[in-house]
Design a protein around this motif. Structure first.
Motif, PDB file in Angstrom:
ATOM      1  N   UNK A 282     -59.700 -31.865  44.950  1.00 41.22           N
ATOM      2  CA  UNK A 282     -60.209 -30.499  44.841  1.00 41.22           C
ATOM      3  C   UNK A 282     -59.209 -29.603  44.125  1.00 41.22           C
ATOM      4  N   UNK A 283     -57.951 -29.831  44.389  1.00 39.49           N
ATOM      5  CA  UNK A 283     -56.894 -29.027  43.758  1.00 39.49           C
ATOM      6  C   UNK A 283     -56.954 -29.164  42.239  1.00 39.49           C
ATOM      7  N   UNK A 284     -57.045 -30.389  41.766  1.00 33.94           N
ATOM      8  CA  UNK A 284     -57.069 -30.623  40.330  1.00 33.94           C
ATOM      9  C   UNK A 284     -58.362 -30.125  39.694  1.00 33.94           C
ATOM     10  N   UNK A 285     -59.482 -30.333  40.387  1.00 31.84           N
ATOM     11  CA  UNK A 285     -60.775 -29.952  39.798  1.00 31.84           C
ATOM     12  C   UNK A 285     -60.996 -28.441  39.765  1.00 31.84           C
ATOM     13  N   UNK A 286     -60.304 -27.705  40.619  1.00 32.23           N
ATOM     14  CA  UNK A 286     -60.498 -26.244  40.666  1.00 32.23           C
ATOM     15  C   UNK A 286     -59.385 -25.473  39.950  1.00 32.23           C
ATOM     16  N   UNK A 287     -58.509 -26.184  39.267  1.00 37.72           N
ATOM     17  CA  UNK A 287     -57.501 -25.512  38.452  1.00 37.72           C
ATOM     18  C   UNK A 287     -56.181 -25.259  39.129  1.00 37.72           C
ATOM     19  N   UNK A 288     -56.089 -25.573  40.408  1.00 40.04           N
ATOM     20  CA  UNK A 288     -54.815 -25.466  41.114  1.00 40.04           C
ATOM     21  C   UNK A 288     -54.226 -24.074  41.198  1.00 40.04           C
ATOM     22  N   UNK A 289     -55.037 -23.055  40.942  1.00 43.22           N
ATOM     23  CA  UNK A 289     -54.522 -21.686  41.000  1.00 43.22           C
ATOM     24  C   UNK A 289     -53.566 -21.353  39.875  1.00 43.22           C
ATOM     25  N   UNK A 290     -53.533 -22.196  38.817  1.00 39.44           N
ATOM     26  CA  UNK A 290     -52.602 -21.958  37.699  1.00 39.44           C
ATOM     27  C   UNK A 290     -53.068 -20.769  36.865  1.00 39.44           C
ATOM     28  N   UNK A 291     -52.099 -20.028  36.352  1.00 40.14           N
ATOM     29  CA  UNK A 291     -52.399 -18.871  35.503  1.00 40.14           C
ATOM     30  C   UNK A 291     -52.532 -19.285  34.044  1.00 40.14           C
ATOM     31  N   UNK A 292     -53.618 -18.881  33.407  1.00 40.13           N
ATOM     32  CA  UNK A 292     -53.821 -19.093  31.969  1.00 40.13           C
ATOM     33  C   UNK A 292     -54.514 -17.848  31.421  1.00 40.13           C
ATOM     34  N   UNK A 293     -54.340 -17.603  30.129  1.00 42.17           N
ATOM     35  CA  UNK A 293     -55.069 -16.511  29.492  1.00 42.17           C
ATOM     36  C   UNK A 293     -56.514 -16.962  29.301  1.00 42.17           C
ATOM     37  N   UNK A 294     -57.458 -16.180  29.798  1.00 46.04           N
ATOM     38  CA  UNK A 294     -58.869 -16.563  29.789  1.00 46.04           C
ATOM     39  C   UNK A 294     -59.415 -16.606  28.367  1.00 46.04           C
ATOM     40  N   UNK A 295     -60.409 -17.472  28.127  1.00 43.90           N
ATOM     41  CA  UNK A 295     -61.053 -17.523  26.801  1.00 43.90           C
ATOM     42  C   UNK A 295     -61.608 -16.152  26.435  1.00 43.90           C
ATOM     43  N   UNK A 296     -61.452 -15.793  25.166  1.00 41.28           N
ATOM     44  CA  UNK A 296     -61.920 -14.484  24.722  1.00 41.28           C
ATOM     45  C   UNK A 296     -60.825 -13.433  24.684  1.00 41.28           C
ATOM     46  N   UNK A 297     -59.675 -13.746  25.258  1.00 39.88           N
ATOM     47  CA  UNK A 297     -58.539 -12.828  25.232  1.00 39.88           C
ATOM     48  C   UNK A 297     -57.404 -13.449  24.424  1.00 39.88           C
ATOM     49  N   UNK A 298     -56.684 -12.616  23.702  1.00 42.52           N
ATOM     50  CA  UNK A 298     -55.547 -13.107  22.931  1.00 42.52           C
ATOM     51  C   UNK A 298     -54.315 -13.192  23.833  1.00 42.52           C
ATOM     52  N   UNK A 299     -53.300 -13.881  23.334  1.00 42.64           N
ATOM     53  CA  UNK A 299     -52.047 -13.962  24.087  1.00 42.64           C
ATOM     54  C   UNK A 299     -51.413 -12.581  24.221  1.00 42.64           C
ATOM     55  N   UNK A 300     -51.609 -11.751  23.210  1.00 34.51           N
ATOM     56  CA  UNK A 300     -51.104 -10.374  23.276  1.00 34.51           C
ATOM     57  C   UNK A 300     -51.774  -9.589  24.385  1.00 34.51           C
TER      58      UNK A 300
END
Length: 288
Positions: free
Chosen positions: A160-178
């Motif tokens: 479940x941890x791996x399939x749900x993303x593990x609570x890791x932070x990423x920039x969501x699609x549609x947003x730039x790194x800036x």
């Protein structure tokens, strides 16, 4: 008539001058029951021989461990649900983060100061509230606590941890790194500025209730920032939280944006420290 005039004079003289209000009252109280605490030494090796130093580090480790444990479980529950309406949703995630900070700051403030966040530690270090020795030790213990907290969650719910993303932070699609960097800078500024204001020694001297209530605005600031920035970055504003989740989740996309979740919070914390110490408190301009 003579008696009445006497009464009027007595009434007028009973309060010989008006009580100051607003900024006037504040300036009058400035020197009352308050003395500017001396800045912490830049480097204090003597701390390394003190048990209270290590006790504070253990408190930071434990608080960050519990913080990651509860919050990642909440994120996993929301991500695993069939619809947002079937779970606590974004609001519930925000309450989990804010509520845990409120509880943990309350529990550890008297031991370590209740930082639970390298960005908070960094901001307070820049303001000379703690030494470099203690700041580095706190950050190491916070990161270790975060790794262990995320590791315990994965330990008994690996799939479940791996399939749900593990609570890791990423920039969501549609947003730039800036955009992600800007969200992290502003979110951390709000948090660290609130920390400075809620723990201000001058306010503590003037208002005895302030130290008791300090964890409440800090937790509430975390809650509000999460409401605003979860859709953008999942809300980091805490490098230890981002690092712990990324190490245990260990997927490439969790590492791609990791710099954002360190650089952004540290910039936000530095700006909050400068704003509070120089603009709000005007400490460099005070006569010595």
């Amino acid at each position: 008539m003579e008696g009445k005039e006497e009464d009027v004079r007595l009434g007028a003289n009973k309060f010989s001058e008006r009580q100051p209000i607003g900024t006037a009252a504040q300036s009058q109280d400035e020197g009352k029951d308050y003395k500017e605490p001396p800045p912490a030494p830049f480097f204090e090796p003597e701390e390394l021989g003190s048990w209270s130093f290590y006790r504070a580090g253990i408190a930071e480790f434990m608080a960050t461990f519990l913080f990651l444990y509860i919050t990642i479980l909440t994120v996993m529950g929301v991500n695993n649900s069939s619809s947002k309406c079937a779970s606590v949703g974004i609001q519930g995630i925000a309450w989990a983060f804010g509520g845990m900070i409120f509880a943990l700051v309350y529990c550890t403030a008297g031991i370590s100061g209740g930082h639970i966040n390298p960005a908070v530690t960094f901001g307070l270090f820049l303001a000379r509230k703690l030494s470099l020795t203690r700041a580095i030790f706190y950050i190491i213990m916070q990161c270790l606590g975060a790794i262990c907290g995320a590791g315990v969650v994965k330990g008994y719910q690996k799939g479940l941890y791996q399939s749900t993303g593990g609570g890791a932070n990423v920039v969501a699609p549609g947003y730039t790194k800036g955009s992600g960097l800007g969200a992290e800078i502003m979110g951390t500024f709000v948090l660290v500025y609130t920390v400075f204001s809620a723990t201000d020694a001058k306010r503590n001297a003037r208002d005895s209730h302030v130290p008791i209530l300090a964890p409440l605005p800090i937790g509430f600031a975390v809650f509000l920032v999460h409401l605003a920035t979860i859709p953008i970055t999942g809300t980091g504003i805490n490098p230890a939280r981002s690092l712990g989740a990324a190490i245990i989740y260990n997927k490439d996309h969790a590492w791609d944006d990791m710099w954002i979740f360190w650089v952004g919070p540290f910039i936000g914390a530095a700006l909050a420290a400068i704003y509070h110490q120089i603009v709000i408190r005007a400490i460099p301009f005070k006569s010595r």
